[in-house]
Design an enzyme around this catalytic site. Structure first.
Site, PDB file in Angstrom:
ATOM      1  N   ASN A   1       9.787 -82.025  20.989  1.00 47.07           N
ATOM      2  CA  ASN A   1       8.546 -81.943  21.769  1.00 47.07           C
ATOM      3  C   ASN A   1       7.329 -82.007  20.845  1.00 47.07           C
ATOM      4  OD1 ASN A   1       8.873 -81.478  24.820  1.00 47.07           O
ATOM      5  ND2 ASN A   1      10.467 -80.179  23.945  1.00 47.07           N
TER       6      ASN A   1
ATOM      7  N   MET B   1      11.516 -70.055  19.536  1.00 51.16           N
ATOM      8  CA  MET B   1      12.478 -69.192  20.213  1.00 51.16           C
ATOM      9  C   MET B   1      12.311 -67.726  19.802  1.00 51.16           C
ATOM     10  SD  MET B   1      13.697 -71.530  22.044  1.00 51.16           S
ATOM     11  CE  MET B   1      15.199 -70.998  22.848  1.00 51.16           C
ATOM     12  N   ARG B   2      11.121 -67.218  20.053  1.00 56.39           N
ATOM     13  CA  ARG B   2      10.850 -65.806  19.775  1.00 56.39           C
ATOM     14  C   ARG B   2      10.188 -65.188  20.997  1.00 56.39           C
ATOM     15  NH1 ARG B   2      12.100 -62.643  15.671  1.00 56.39           N
ATOM     16  NH2 ARG B   2      10.138 -61.550  16.042  1.00 56.39           N
TER      17      ARG B   2
ATOM     18  N   HIS C   1       9.194 -74.657  29.184  1.00 53.27           N
ATOM     19  CA  HIS C   1      10.472 -73.972  29.437  1.00 53.27           C
ATOM     20  C   HIS C   1      11.383 -74.941  30.185  1.00 53.27           C
ATOM     21  CE1 HIS C   1      13.219 -70.647  30.084  1.00 53.27           C
ATOM     22  NE2 HIS C   1      13.356 -71.074  31.325  1.00 53.27           N
TER      23      HIS C   1
ATOM     24  N   THR D   1       1.696 -65.699  29.284  1.00 48.23           N
ATOM     25  CA  THR D   1       1.186 -64.343  29.524  1.00 48.23           C
ATOM     26  C   THR D   1       2.258 -63.376  29.014  1.00 48.23           C
ATOM     27  OG1 THR D   1       2.197 -64.261  31.720  1.00 48.23           O
ATOM     28  CG2 THR D   1      -0.084 -65.086  31.598  1.00 48.23           C
TER      29      THR D   1
ATOM     30  N   GLU E   1       4.332 -61.580  30.404  1.00 45.80           N
ATOM     31  CA  GLU E   1       5.617 -61.608  31.114  1.00 45.80           C
ATOM     32  C   GLU E   1       6.437 -62.816  30.654  1.00 45.80           C
ATOM     33  OE1 GLU E   1       7.425 -61.985  35.617  1.00 45.80           O
ATOM     34  OE2 GLU E   1       5.266 -62.015  35.341  1.00 45.80           O
TER      35      GLU E   1
ATOM     36  N   ASP F   1       8.384 -65.974  30.263  1.00 49.39           N
ATOM     37  CA  ASP F   1       8.566 -67.138  31.147  1.00 49.39           C
ATOM     38  C   ASP F   1       7.906 -66.929  32.514  1.00 49.39           C
ATOM     39  OD1 ASP F   1      10.086 -68.366  29.138  1.00 49.39           O
ATOM     40  OD2 ASP F   1      11.957 -67.522  29.893  1.00 49.39           O
TER      41      ASP F   1
ATOM     42  N   GLN G   1      12.081 -85.803  30.242  1.00 52.44           N
ATOM     43  CA  GLN G   1      10.899 -85.482  31.042  1.00 52.44           C
ATOM     44  C   GLN G   1       9.964 -84.510  30.314  1.00 52.44           C
ATOM     45  OE1 GLN G   1      10.072 -87.205  33.650  1.00 52.44           O
ATOM     46  NE2 GLN G   1      11.957 -88.317  33.216  1.00 52.44           N
TER      47      GLN G   1
HETATM   48  C1  GAR Z   1      13.232 -77.628  24.621  1.00 53.77           C
HETATM   49  O1  GAR Z   1      14.164 -78.027  25.599  1.00 53.77           O
HETATM   50  C2  GAR Z   1      12.327 -76.546  25.156  1.00 53.77           C
HETATM   51  O2  GAR Z   1      12.036 -76.698  26.527  1.00 53.77           O
HETATM   52  C3  GAR Z   1      13.152 -75.317  24.912  1.00 53.77           C
HETATM   53  O3  GAR Z   1      13.754 -75.529  23.667  1.00 53.77           O
HETATM   54  C4  GAR Z   1      13.924 -76.932  23.457  1.00 53.77           C
HETATM   55  C5  GAR Z   1      13.307 -77.290  22.137  1.00 53.77           C
HETATM   56  O4  GAR Z   1      13.576 -78.612  21.806  1.00 53.77           O
HETATM   57  N1  GAR Z   1      12.358 -74.139  24.928  1.00 53.77           N
HETATM   58  C6  GAR Z   1      12.808 -72.961  25.340  1.00 53.77           C
HETATM   59  O5  GAR Z   1      13.942 -72.769  25.719  1.00 53.77           O
HETATM   60  C7  GAR Z   1      11.770 -71.855  25.302  1.00 53.77           C
HETATM   61  N2  GAR Z   1      12.264 -70.691  25.971  1.00 53.77           N
HETATM   62  P1  GAR Z   1      12.721 -79.327  20.692  1.00 53.77           P
HETATM   63  O6  GAR Z   1      12.740 -78.412  19.470  1.00 53.77           O
HETATM   64  O7  GAR Z   1      13.434 -80.613  20.425  1.00 53.77           O
HETATM   65  O8  GAR Z   1      11.337 -79.526  21.220  1.00 53.77           O
END
Ligand code: GAR
Length: 217
Positions: free
Chosen positions: A14, A90-91, A109, A141, A143, A145, A173
């Site tokens: 991303n 991922m924190r 997400h 925020t 909370e 997600d 997507q």
């Molecule tokens: C993505 O699918 C993103 O939506 C998810 O981690 C992946 C990262 O992929 N995020 C979460 O799960 C956040 N809770 P990437 O490193 O290739 O962008």
């Protein structure tokens, strides 16, 4: 020119699409830094190759979340960000961190929130038997997600999907919807008001509709 700081923990696909579209579409912004909590995050190599400053603020060795988040904030604020983009970071973030960036902190997400918060969202969707799934971009925020939703991209869940095939379809997507929303944030076209509600400028309402429906259904 607005400053964007992107936080990653891994692959960083991303982040890559945001970097590429920022450049290709000549956004009024620059990616000031890519910061990871893991030194082995593959996305760091891409950022370095693009000449973007990178930093690693490892979460190891801090006694608690507050002290880690304070160190992370110090690193981020060194780049004077207008928009902070969580891209697979991922924190779980402390309320203090989130409040500091409120209104300029975005996350993607991999589910249609408020369904399937947390981890393993694609397996959660398969297990629940839903027919549609997708991704959500939201303001962050305290909370988890739970922040106000800006945009969602929808994909079908097919009968023979497993976690991986569904994740691939959603990721495609994500790469459409996330850069689009980051650009709107840069241009001030999407904001959060004092009541925590998303405010969309009229010119993004139509494109938002496209994002919602253009996702392969
Ligand atoms: C993505 O699918 C993103 O939506 C998810 O981690 C992946 C990262 O992929 N995020 C979460 O799960 C956040 N809770 P990437 O490193 O290739 O962008």
């Amino acid at each position: 020119m607005k400053n964007i700081v992107i936080l990653i923990s891994g692959r960083g696909s991303n982040m890559q699409t945001i970097v590429q579209k920022c450049k290709a579409e000549k956004w009024n912004a620059r990616i000031r830094a890519v910061i990871s909590n893991r030194a082995d995050a593959a996305g760091l190599q891409f950022a370095e190759a693009e000449g973007i400053p990178t930093a690693v603020v490892s979460h190891k060795g801090y006694p608690d979340r507050e002290s880690y988040d304070a160190a992370l904030m110090a690193a981020i604020d060194g780049y004077q960000p207008d928009v902070v983009v969580l891209a697979g970071f991922m924190r779980i973030l402390t309320a203090g961190f989130v409040e500091h960036y409120m209104g300029r902190l975005l996350n993607i997400h991999p589910s249609l929130l408020p369904n399937f918060r947390g981890l393993h969202t694609h397996q959660q969707a398969i297990d629940a038997g839903v027919r549609i799934h997708g991704a959500t971009v939201h303001f962050v925020t305290p909370e988890l997600d739970g922040g106000p939703i800006i945009a969602q991209a929808v994909v079908p869940v097919l009968p023979d999907d497993d976690e991986d095939t569904l994740a691939d379809r959603v990721l495609e997507q994500e790469h459409q919807v996330y850069p689009r929303v980051v650009r709107w944030a840069v241009d001030g076209l999407v904001t959060m008001d004092g009541n925590g509600k998303v405010v969309l400028a009229p010119e993004v309402v139509k494109p938002l509709d496209y994002v919602l429906t253009g996702g392969g259904l």
